[in-house]
Design an enzyme around this catalytic site. Structure first.
Site, mmCIF file in Angstrom:
data_model
loop_
_atom_site.group_PDB
_atom_site.id
_atom_site.type_symbol
_atom_site.label_atom_id
_atom_site.label_comp_id
_atom_site.label_asym_id
_atom_site.label_seq_id
_atom_site.Cartn_x
_atom_site.Cartn_y
_atom_site.Cartn_z
ATOM 1 N N LYS A 108 0.832 -1.201 0.000
ATOM 2 C CA LYS A 108 0.000 0.000 0.000
ATOM 3 C C LYS A 108 0.867 1.251 0.000
ATOM 4 C CE LYS A 108 -0.428 -0.067 5.065
ATOM 5 N NZ LYS A 108 -1.365 -0.084 6.199
ATOM 6 N N TYR B 275 13.939 29.625 11.142
ATOM 7 C CA TYR B 275 12.712 30.340 11.461
ATOM 8 C C TYR B 275 12.478 30.429 12.962
ATOM 9 C CZ TYR B 275 10.971 30.565 6.652
ATOM 10 O OH TYR B 275 10.800 30.854 5.315
#
Length: 377
Positions: free
Chosen positions: A40, A261
């Protein structure tokens, strides 16, 4: 859109020989039971087409996907005799005929789904193979009790075409979790009620449980792709994916200077930084970089582990390379985020996530190179 191969600063190398070897290792461990392959999420992010070919060549004949669409893709890639189970069952208002047309076996997990499937079989005029999913503790999908499953089977069992009984572990990666014994007992009762059905319970970690709840068909996923099914112990699997990214720039900063940041990390000493060309748009966890409050992940540069520092940006991340000889880290050099030198579970844990998410989140801007198969590209 994918990046031009020669221009992508990030490179994801996938070892198909290691992938096949991991399958063979698990298949030997579960013998005489059979071993399936869970493919998957685009084979956990490494590429469905190459993965199913490698697994088939290694001996896999049963495959598990999550969605109908994944099942159709897998069917188009695999020989006709391959068994393909769809773990999520009949999706929403999907037409059961779409599963039948592609010889897909949905994991039926409720009386409503069961009724839809048997009605389709009646219209078709013959039983249509499927799996029966019993919830033994996960509380996501599956018949919520053995009684509910028994009632459904007594009513329409012959028409259902069911050929597999399955369930899913909650905490198989924790061997001493009492939930394991509870689920094993619940599943044993269900198997006793339906002895004519093959049984599938063991995921990657359950294959290594001392109780050996292997039954007839094991269905490993993460371990096939190099993840450690035995956390806290040495990884018995070979690494499959290696991620490297290029250094764009280096610089020195003085003690007390922040970077990234929101200035979440501050240099404690005179520090040399290397900016790497990958970020959260490429699937890196935003929390992979250290802050002043907590450590982060490490990368391998010039053979040494170097911490990532500051918040990860969309396209960039910063490594502290102070302890690496200056001449050994220059623009254009490559840092390994995970692979043979740093296990994917290590990088993920230090980033505040899990290796499953890291693998399946890798962006499309990497140059992907397959090695170890019949053909490399």
């Amino acid at each position: 859109m994918t990046a031009p191969l020669d221009s992508a600063p990030g490179r994801l190398t996938i070892d198909l020989a290691a992938l096949a070897d991991n399958y063979s290792t698990l298949a030997r461990r579960v013998a005489p039971a059979r071993c399936a392959a869970v493919v998957k999420a685009d084979a956990y992010g490494i590429g469905l087409e190459r993965a199913v070919a490698a697994f088939w060549a290694a001996g896999a004949r049963a495959f598990f996907v999550a969605h109908l669409g994944e099942g159709v893709l897998a069917r188009n890639l695999l020989p006709e005799e391959a068994e393909i189970y769809v773990l999520n069952g009949l999706e929403g208002d999907a037409d059961p005929a779409d599963y039948g047309a592609h010889r897909l076996k949905p994991a039926i997990g409720s009386p409503e789904e069961f009724s839809r499937w048997t009605a389709f079989a009646a219209r078709r005029g013959r039983p249509s193979p499927c799996a029966l999913h019993l919830d033994t503790g996960m509380r996501r999908l599956g018949f919520d009790s053995l009684a509910a499953l028994t009632i459904a089977m007594e009513r329409d069992g012959a028409a259902s075409g069911a050929d597999l009984l399955m369930s899913h572990f909650v905490s198989s990666e924790i061997p001493d979790d009492p939930l394991n014994a509870i689920q094993i007992a619940r599943f044993a009762a269900a198997r006793a009620a339906f002895p004519h059905l093959r049984a599938s319970f063991a995921n990657s970690s359950a294959i290594f449980l001392p109780q050996r709840p292997i039954h007839d068909l094991a269905r490993p996923g993460y371990a096939l792709y190099g993840g450690n099914p035995t956390p806290g112990r040495p990884n018995p699997m070979r690494p499959v994916a290696t991620l490297t990214v290029a250094v764009q720039q280096t610089r020195w900063i003085e003690a007390g200077v922040p970077c990234g940041y929101n200035a979440r990390w501050t240099a404690k000493r005179r520090t040399r930084l290397a900016t790497l060309l990958a970020g959260y748009a490429d699937g890196l966890p935003r929390a992979a970089g250290a802050t002043d409050e907590q450590p982060g992940a490490e990368v391998l540069l010039a053979g040494r582990r170097c911490p990532l520092v500051g918040r990860v940006s969309m396209d960039l991340v910063i490594a502290d390379v102070t302890d690496v000889p200056e001449a050994a880290v220059r623009p254009g050099d490559r840092a390994e985020l995970f692979g043979a030198g740093i296990e994917i579970d290590d990088f993920a844990a230090r980033s505040g996530t899990i290796g499953y998410r890291l693998l399946t989140s890798l962006g499309r801007r990497y140059r992907r190179t397959y090695v170890g198969g019949q053909a490399s590209s």
